[in-house]
Design an enzyme around this catalytic site. Structure first.
Site, PDB file in Angstrom:
ATOM      1  N   HIS A  44       0.829  -1.204   0.000  1.00  0.00           N
ATOM      2  CA  HIS A  44       0.000   0.000   0.000  1.00  0.00           C
ATOM      3  C   HIS A  44       0.867   1.259   0.000  1.00  0.00           C
ATOM      4  CE1 HIS A  44      -3.737   2.289   1.033  1.00  0.00           C
ATOM      5  NE2 HIS A  44      -2.836   3.121   1.523  1.00  0.00           N
ATOM      6  N   GLU A  45       1.799   1.325   0.941  1.00  0.00           N
ATOM      7  CA  GLU A  45       2.651   2.513   1.025  1.00  0.00           C
ATOM      8  C   GLU A  45       3.529   2.656  -0.220  1.00  0.00           C
ATOM      9  OE1 GLU A  45       2.189   4.768   3.115  1.00  0.00           O
ATOM     10  OE2 GLU A  45       0.881   3.687   4.492  1.00  0.00           O
ATOM     11  N   HIS A  90       1.875   4.587  -3.045  1.00  0.00           N
ATOM     12  CA  HIS A  90       2.074   6.039  -3.020  1.00  0.00           C
ATOM     13  C   HIS A  90       3.430   6.399  -3.615  1.00  0.00           C
ATOM     14  CE1 HIS A  90      -1.531   6.937  -0.793  1.00  0.00           C
ATOM     15  NE2 HIS A  90      -1.202   6.135   0.192  1.00  0.00           N
ATOM     16  N   HIS A  96       3.468   6.333  -7.360  1.00  0.00           N
ATOM     17  CA  HIS A  96       2.835   7.533  -7.911  1.00  0.00           C
ATOM     18  C   HIS A  96       3.822   8.699  -7.912  1.00  0.00           C
ATOM     19  CE1 HIS A  96      -1.260   9.850  -8.125  1.00  0.00           C
ATOM     20  NE2 HIS A  96      -0.571   9.893  -9.250  1.00  0.00           N
TER      21      HIS A  96
END
Length: 778
Positions: free
Chosen positions: A557-558, A561, A564
């Site tokens: 999940h992290e 980011h 991105h």
């Protein structure tokens, strides 16, 4: 006008095929602790000179072995970094951060640079000068955010109290100046003049025009066009909202701090935990505690659960009053700024929804698409209760957790092997990169087409006094720096006492940090930090750091980011990386959770740390089924909470008799299949997300729906190894991820999903997304 990157989760082949050093055909023998040495030096301040980054990314078995071992085995890392050599540099390679007071010096120098840029913008008068205003304002924002974002990270993660304190002082001084700029009429007027002149805007790129609109909206939200007394009130309100919001979270408390029950009433609860809370035959259960949550799931006595439920859903009167006051302050701020409500103010800028009406369309469509599944799950819970109470035809609010736990129990037993999943997820396996030091491993992200594209710091292991919350920090955004700026900064450096700090104009313009060259210009590379609280590997080197499946999901999940931030390397930092629409920011990270549970992806790295056997996928499938049980009811609860958030930030907040608790109970009765909270409770006083996510709580649901859709459409729900297809990944990169905030997100989504109905956005598009639903088929 200026804002820091806020985000209060390993590379996949579809992002950069070369960033994932793929496993070769695995050897039959178990993995052994390796021995390897190379050139690296660390100094006493924790700063280091990493070995030189490569400009290509060969995929070899040896690289895979080395990179995994850097994370898995402490002795390997000691050997890897023990050879003398290299020149000590500052933290993050920032030349100012070589000693404890370095952050203060960095802030001082940055403020001096910022004031020079402000003077330049205010003095602009010719068409040529006005053409540069957007780039100058973006540079101004970057100068300040370099300090703010880095200082914010250092003050909450660095183990040295002196450095933390200096970082806090640096942050405060720059933040104060930033607030001055956000209400500076001269900057607003100069930008407006530039935007109104066709001779100026004709040479602007589309990205430049987007940045101009973003800056203009930021000024509008800061009430910069109002008379002085109203601007003063705006600043006062903003400060008070910040203070009250922080106090609301920090001072949040239940009306009843402890629930006292006879020990005999807690049958079913873990006897060891119950005994620890027992004194003289009474159990003293802290109202807001893990033990209270456990009791609601396991205690057989319904009356005991009722007492615990009432206490845990009833906030203190002071907490509720602070919530009401915070909402009224926000309502006044919106009115002062010329908006109908705070929701209209918050959703206008950098949001896909654009209006509360569009959010309402999304939530209403989502609750309808979710309802059949939620009703089915409620029927299952009622049927389970009727096994013990055949005459009952309803569930009480304190029944839901208890009976759902009973139904989940066989799944937990069947999936007991899930506890062994951690044996297949050693930390060194998922991550790829280059170097680290005891607290932070430094990884250089290298593309097979673009060379060195980002720097990633991984602070993943637990240590005393470290926050347990996983987080992604953008320490520096991408930005293009032209030769004229480099020459200007170099000249300033030569005239100051910083002459010896930098060896070139490029290093002076980037504070000594990493950059890439593009013709006559350079780009400062995104610099990112991932912080987690994973267990340390064995000090004896016989066992790597092992992750539970939840921790693996968190890591993915992290890293979503981070992906991105890496891909969206725009020319302007205002729209770089995760500085996109707020309600799109969680899409990449949520999408990565699908990859974490995909059989083909897991096959790339998931092997037993001792035997090197591949992971039996059935273990993951069992874990996923267990996690998704009663997912629709959980989603329904989030929908109601998001509706409540919208209601709190509607015009109702400024009306007499505003009652958040009554509003919440009414929404539960109208939109929830589950039994509503009983009268007398006041859960809204516990809604801490209101402090930092006011009016945008729906974003979590919105991005979950979008992530499911992207997974199903772009990556074919993982069928036929579609998750590993570079073609699929390139499509998502080119259509959506690489743009950051520089392109209309609705057009990005329409292209990614091949769905023209989304292209124009608006209420119809929001309703369409809601109709897709967010629960996964079992």
């Amino acid at each position: 006008m200026i804002r820091t990157v806020t985000r209060p989760r390993q590379w996949q082949r579809w992002v950069y095929s070369s960033c994932l050093l793929q496993r070769a055909v695995p050897p039959a023998a178990a993995r052994q602790q390796p021995r390897f040495t190379t050139s690296h030096k660390a100094n006493h301040f924790g700063y280091h000179q990493p070995i030189a980054p490569v400009t290509h990314a060969p995929i070899t078995r040896e690289d895979d072995f080395v990179l995994r071992s850097v994370f898995d085995y402490p002795q390997f890392w000691q050997d890897f970094t023990s050879v003398p050599g290299g020149i000590p540099v500052g933290l993050f390679r920032n030349s100012f951060l070589k000693e404890p007071r370095g952050m203060l010096t960095f802030a001082y120098v940055s403020l001096k640079k910022a004031r020079a840029v402000v003077a330049k913008v205010l003095a602009a008068s010719s068409v040529t000068e006005y053409r540069l205003i957007v780039r100058d304002l973006d540079r101004l924002s970057d100068i300040l955010c370099r300090v703010l974002d880095m200082a914010d990270f250092v003050r909450v993660t660095h183990p040295d109290p002196e450095i933390q304190q200096n970082a806090s002082k640096a942050w405060e001084s720059v933040y104060e100046y930033m607030n001055e700029l956000n209400t500076m009429t001269g900057l607003h007027d100069q930008l407006a003049t530039a935007m109104a002149n066709p001779d100026v805007t004709v040479v602007w790129s589309e990205e430049e025009k987007t940045v101009a609109e973003v800056l203009k909206l930021d000024f509008t939200k800061s009430a910069v066009s109002l008379p002085q007394k109203y601007r003063d009130r705006f600043v006062q309100l903003s400060s008070e909202i910040s203070a009250v919001g922080s106090a609301f979270v920090q001072e949040m408390a239940p009306e009843q701090e402890t629930v006292v029950l006879p020990s005999s009433d807690l049958r079913g609860m873990d006897p060891v935990r119950a005994r620890d809370l027992t004194r003289r035959g009474k159990v003293y259960l802290p109202t807001l505690s893990g033990e209270a949550v456990m009791a609601l799931r396991t205690v057989h006595d319904a009356d005991a659960r009722k007492h615990i439920f009432y206490a845990s859903r009833t906030a203190s009167r002071r907490s509720v009053q602070m919530l009401e006051y915070l909402m009224r302050l926000r309502s006044e701020l919106a009115s002062l700024s010329g908006f109908e409500s705070y929701g209209h103010l918050a959703l206008r800028d950098r949001m896909m929804a654009k209006s509360p009406e569009a959010v309402d369309q999304f939530l209403r469509a989502l609750v309808e698409s979710n309802r059949p599944k939620a009703m089915q799950e409620m029927a299952e819970l009622l049927a389970e209760k009727q096994k013990a109470y055949p005459q009952t035809n309803s569930l009480d609010p304190w029944d839901k957790d208890y009976y759902s736990d009973i139904i989940r129990r066989p799944l937990r037993v069947a999936g007991r092997q899930g506890d062994l999943l951690s044996s297949y997820f050693s930390l060194g396996v998922p991550l790829v990169g280059e170097t680290w030091h005891p607290d932070v491993r430094r990884l250089d992200v290298v593309s097979d087409t673009d060379g060195h594209v980002a720097v990633l710091y991984c602070d993943l292991f637990t240590r005393p006094n470290k926050s347990p919350n996983p987080a992604h920090f953008t320490l520096r955004c991408s930005r293009e720096i032209f030769a004229s700026e480099m020459e200007e900064v170099w000249e300033q450096t030569q005239q100051s006492n910083q002459k010896s700090m930098f060896g070139s104009p490029e290093l002076a313009a980037t504070d000594g940090m990493t950059f890439s060259r593009h013709g006559d210009s350079i780009k400062q590379l995104p610099t990112i930090a991932l912080v987690c609280d994973f267990p340390q590997p064995s000090k004896h080197g016989d066992q790597p750091a092992l992750l539970s499946f939840l921790q693996l999901e968190t890591l993915f999940h992290e890293m979503g980011h981070a992906i991105h931030s890496v891909l969206a390397r725009t020319s302007f930092q205002t729209v770089a990386g995760t500085r996109c629409a707020t309600d799109l920011a969680e899409l990449p990270s949520t999408l990565m959770e699908f990859f974490a549970a995909d059989a083909a992806v897991l096959g790339q790295f998931a092997r037993h740390h001792e035997t090197n056997e591949p992971l039996p996928y059935r273990m993951v499938a069992q874990k996923a089924r267990q996690t998704r049980r009663f997912e629709a009811l959980d989603t329904e609860n989030q929908i109601v909470t998001a509706m409540f958030d919208q209601a709190l930030h509607s015009p109702r907040a400024g009306e007499p008799g505003f009652d958040p608790t009554a509003i919440f109970h009414a929404l539960q009765r109208t939109h929830s299949c589950a039994p509503p909270d009983p009268p007398g409770t006041s859960w809204p006083g516990f809604f801490g997300h209101l402090s930092g996510y006011g009016s945008v709580y729906y974003s979590y649901l919105f991005d979950r729906v979008l992530a499911q859709r992207v997974w199903d459409v772009v990556f074919k729900a993982g069928e036929r190894r579609a998750a590993l297809s570079r073609e699929n990944g390139e499509k998502l990169k080119q259509s959506l991820l690489k743009w950051g905030g520089a392109r209309d997100p609705w057009k990005c989504l329409a292209e990614a999903l091949d769905d023209d109905r989304l292209a124009e956005g608006g209420e119809e598009a929001m309703a369409l997304v809601g109709s897709w639903g967010s629960t996964k088929p079992r």
